[in-house]
Enzyme design. Sequence first.
Site, short mmCIF file in Angstrom:
data_model
loop_
_atom_site.label_atom_id
_atom_site.label_comp_id
_atom_site.label_asym_id
_atom_site.label_seq_id
_atom_site.Cartn_x
_atom_site.Cartn_y
_atom_site.Cartn_z
N THR A 189 98.26 159.46 165.66
CA THR A 189 97.01 159.22 164.93
C THR A 189 95.90 160.00 165.64
O THR A 189 96.06 160.38 166.80
CB THR A 189 96.64 157.73 164.94
OG1 THR A 189 96.38 157.37 166.30
CG2 THR A 189 97.76 156.87 164.40
N GLU A 335 100.27 155.80 159.90
CA GLU A 335 101.13 154.63 160.16
C GLU A 335 101.96 154.23 158.95
O GLU A 335 102.88 153.43 159.07
CB GLU A 335 100.26 153.43 160.57
CG GLU A 335 99.67 153.51 161.97
CD GLU A 335 98.29 154.18 162.00
OE1 GLU A 335 97.99 155.00 161.11
OE2 GLU A 335 97.53 153.89 162.93
N LYS A 446 76.21 147.01 157.82
CA LYS A 446 75.83 145.62 157.61
C LYS A 446 74.31 145.50 157.76
O LYS A 446 73.78 145.68 158.85
CB LYS A 446 76.54 144.71 158.60
CG LYS A 446 76.80 143.36 158.02
CD LYS A 446 77.95 142.65 158.69
CE LYS A 446 78.26 141.37 157.91
NZ LYS A 446 79.14 140.48 158.59
N TRP A 451 76.86 143.53 153.27
CA TRP A 451 77.55 144.81 153.38
C TRP A 451 77.03 145.82 152.37
O TRP A 451 76.83 145.51 151.21
CB TRP A 451 79.05 144.63 153.10
CG TRP A 451 79.77 144.06 154.27
CD1 TRP A 451 79.26 143.72 155.48
CD2 TRP A 451 81.16 143.74 154.31
NE1 TRP A 451 80.25 143.21 156.29
CE2 TRP A 451 81.42 143.22 155.60
CE3 TRP A 451 82.22 143.86 153.41
CZ2 TRP A 451 82.69 142.81 156.00
CZ3 TRP A 451 83.47 143.45 153.79
CH2 TRP A 451 83.71 142.92 155.08
P1 ADP Z 1 92.66 159.51 160.63
O1 ADP Z 1 91.81 159.62 159.38
O2 ADP Z 1 92.32 158.32 161.47
O3 ADP Z 1 92.79 160.79 161.30
P2 ADP Z 1 94.90 159.05 158.92
O4 ADP Z 1 95.05 160.36 158.30
O5 ADP Z 1 96.09 158.25 159.21
O6 ADP Z 1 94.14 159.20 160.25
O7 ADP Z 1 93.87 158.25 158.05
C1 ADP Z 1 94.13 157.05 157.41
C2 ADP Z 1 92.86 156.53 156.84
O8 ADP Z 1 92.29 157.45 155.91
C3 ADP Z 1 93.00 155.25 156.07
O9 ADP Z 1 93.07 154.13 156.91
C4 ADP Z 1 91.74 155.27 155.22
O10 ADP Z 1 90.61 154.82 155.97
C5 ADP Z 1 91.55 156.74 154.94
N1 ADP Z 1 92.05 157.04 153.60
C6 ADP Z 1 93.21 157.60 153.26
N2 ADP Z 1 93.31 157.76 151.93
C7 ADP Z 1 92.16 157.27 151.40
C8 ADP Z 1 91.63 157.13 150.07
N3 ADP Z 1 92.29 157.55 148.99
N4 ADP Z 1 90.41 156.56 149.95
C9 ADP Z 1 89.72 156.13 151.01
N5 ADP Z 1 90.15 156.24 152.26
C10 ADP Z 1 91.35 156.81 152.47
#
Ligand code: ADP
Length: 553
Positions: A189, A335, A446, A451
Site C-alpha cells: 500500500t 487490500e 467535520k 460532516w
Molecule cells: P492508496 O490510494 O492508499 O494509494 P489504494 O490504491 O489501495 O491505495 O487505494 C484504495 C482507496 O482508494 C480506497 O480505500 C478508496 O479510498 C479509494 N478509492 C478507490 N476507488 C474509489 C472510488 N471509485 N471512489 C472513491 N474512492 C475510491
Amino acid sequence: MKSTMQDAQLTIGSVMKHGTTVHGDSEVVTATADGTRTLSYADLGRRASRLAHGLRSVGITGDQRVATFMWNNAEHLEAYLAIPSMGAVLHTLNIRLFPEQLVYIANHAEDRVVIVDDSLVPLFAQELPQLTSVTHVLVSGPDAAAADLDALRASGKEVLLYEDLLADQPEEFDWPEVDERDAAAMCYTSGTTGNPKGVVYGHRSAWLHSLAVSTGNAAGLDFHDRVLPIVPMFHANAWGLAYAAVMTGASLCMPDRWLQAEPLVRFIQASRPTVSGAVPTVWNDVLAFLDGHDGVRLDSLRLILCGGSAVPVSLQRGLQERHGLYIRQAWGMTETSPVASAGLVPIGIEGEAEWSYRASQGRLLCGVEGRIVGDEGTPLPWDGESVGELEVRGPWVTGGYYNPGDTLSEDADEKFHDGWLRTGDVGTLDPLGYIRLSDRAKDVIKSGGEWISSVDLENALMGHPDVVEAAVVGIPDEKWQERPLATVVLREGATTTPEDLRTYLGRSFAKWQLPDAWAFTDQVPRTSVGKFDKKVVRRGFAEGQYDVHRVGG
Ligand code: ADP
C-alpha cells in the site's frame, strides 16, 4: 456428503497455460517510441518458459521474491506469468515512490532479483546500492543494450540483459505443482501513515478475482476484446486486467511509458482496445485533449473502467455525451486485489436516476461481502442513508499484512475487525448493494460537529465548465473546528471568481457546507498512482503555499 468433482488447483500457471495455448492467436501489443510491437500469446507462453529457466539459473528455486521495476509492456506480462507459475513470488515495485519508501519495500520483501525497464535504469541505479537482498538485476526492453549498465554494476550486483538470459533457454518448462493458497504476488500500500504495508495475493485469490473482473458486472471480457490497462501493473496488479485478459483470451494493449493524453490517444487509435482502465485524472486529461481536437475519435472503446478515487459525473458525462465513451466506476483497494464493486446500473433506471447510480462506487461483486459499521462498531442498515465505515471480507480481501511486526506502521492491527477489513472509507450501502462513499475517514471534514463531504463538493465543482480539477480539504477553524478549503484549477483564460463558484455550489449545497476558503492553483498534487494527494494540499496550506481568498463564512 462430499462432491464428486476433481480438486484442480486454481493457479496462475493454469491461467497461463490456457491463455497461451487455447488463445495462442491473441496478442500483446506494446507501444514504442514510434509505433507498436506485437507478440502472440503463443510466443508469450514460450518466452515465459524461457524466463522461468533464466530465473532458475540465477538462483530462483523456491518462493523467493522477483521484483519488477517496469512500465506496462510485454516483458512485464511475461514476468506476471512466469514468476508465480514457477513457484516464486512476483513483487511489483512502484516506480514513482520516494527513494526511501522503495528501499524500505524492496528490503522488507527481501527481493532477490529485479527486472528493470531500460528507460528506468537511471532512476533504479540510484536506489540499487541500498537494496540489500538483491543479487541480480535483469535489464529488459528494446534499448536494454544501450542502457547505462555500468551505473547498475557500480552497486556490485550481477547485471544481465534480459534478452541474453532468455536467449538460449528451452521453450518448454516443467512447471511445478503449486498450492493454490501459496503466495503468487505482492504489492505494498502506498503508506499514507507510517511505512507501506505488504499485501500478498495468492494463486487462488488472483484466479477468483480475475474471474470476477471478467464477468459482465465488471469488465465483461471475451476473446474478441482488446484490453488497455493504463493503470500501472504496479498499482494493485493493474486491477487484475492483465490476468483477466489472459484468462479470457482477450488481447492486451500495453502503453509502456507513453501515458500523456496525446500519445495515449494515438496508441488507442493504433492498437484499437475495446476496454481500458485508469484513474480519473488520466481520463480527465484525455477528455481535455479530445475537447480540444475536433474529429479525433476513440471509437474502438466500448468500456472504460475507472476508479482509485471518486469518478466525477461531469467527467463521465463529458466523455459519453461529447465523445461517445462509456465509463463504469469501480471501487477497491490494494487490500481487495483490488476490484470489489462496479457500477453497472440496475435494470429500468434511466435519465437522471442513471447518473445517481453512475456516481456511486458500484454494486458489490459476488465474492465480496460488505457492511457499513457505525461509531460503536455495530453494523448499520443497508438503507442508503446510514453513514459509517465500509468493511469488507471475501476470498480476495486480505486478512492481514506481510510481516507487519517489522513495519513501523502503527495502524496495521486496527485495519481488521472480527474478520472484516476496515476500509477507512466512509459512506452508505443501499438495499441493492450499491456503495456510495462520501469520504475517506482521514479526509472527512467535520465542521461544528457535522460532516461535510469533500467528495461531493469536488464532484460538483468539477461539473462547472471552467473547472479542470478541484480538491477540497478541511482546514483548522477556531469557531467550527474545521472548514472546507477548495483548491481549484481553472481552464486556461477563465475569469471565474471564488464568489462565482460559491454561488454555483449554493444551488446544490446548504450554506454551511460551502467552502469559505478558496485557492486557485496550476495543478492539484497527485500521488504515485495519480490520485489527488490531499495530504500534500493540507501541508501546502499549513506552510502558507496557497494564496487563499476568504469568501462568505
Ligand atoms: P492508496 O490510494 O492508499 O494509494 P489504494 O490504491 O489501495 O491505495 O487505494 C484504495 C482507496 O482508494 C480506497 O480505500 C478508496 O479510498 C479509494 N478509492 C478507490 N476507488 C474509489 C472510488 N471509485 N471512489 C472513491 N474512492 C475510491
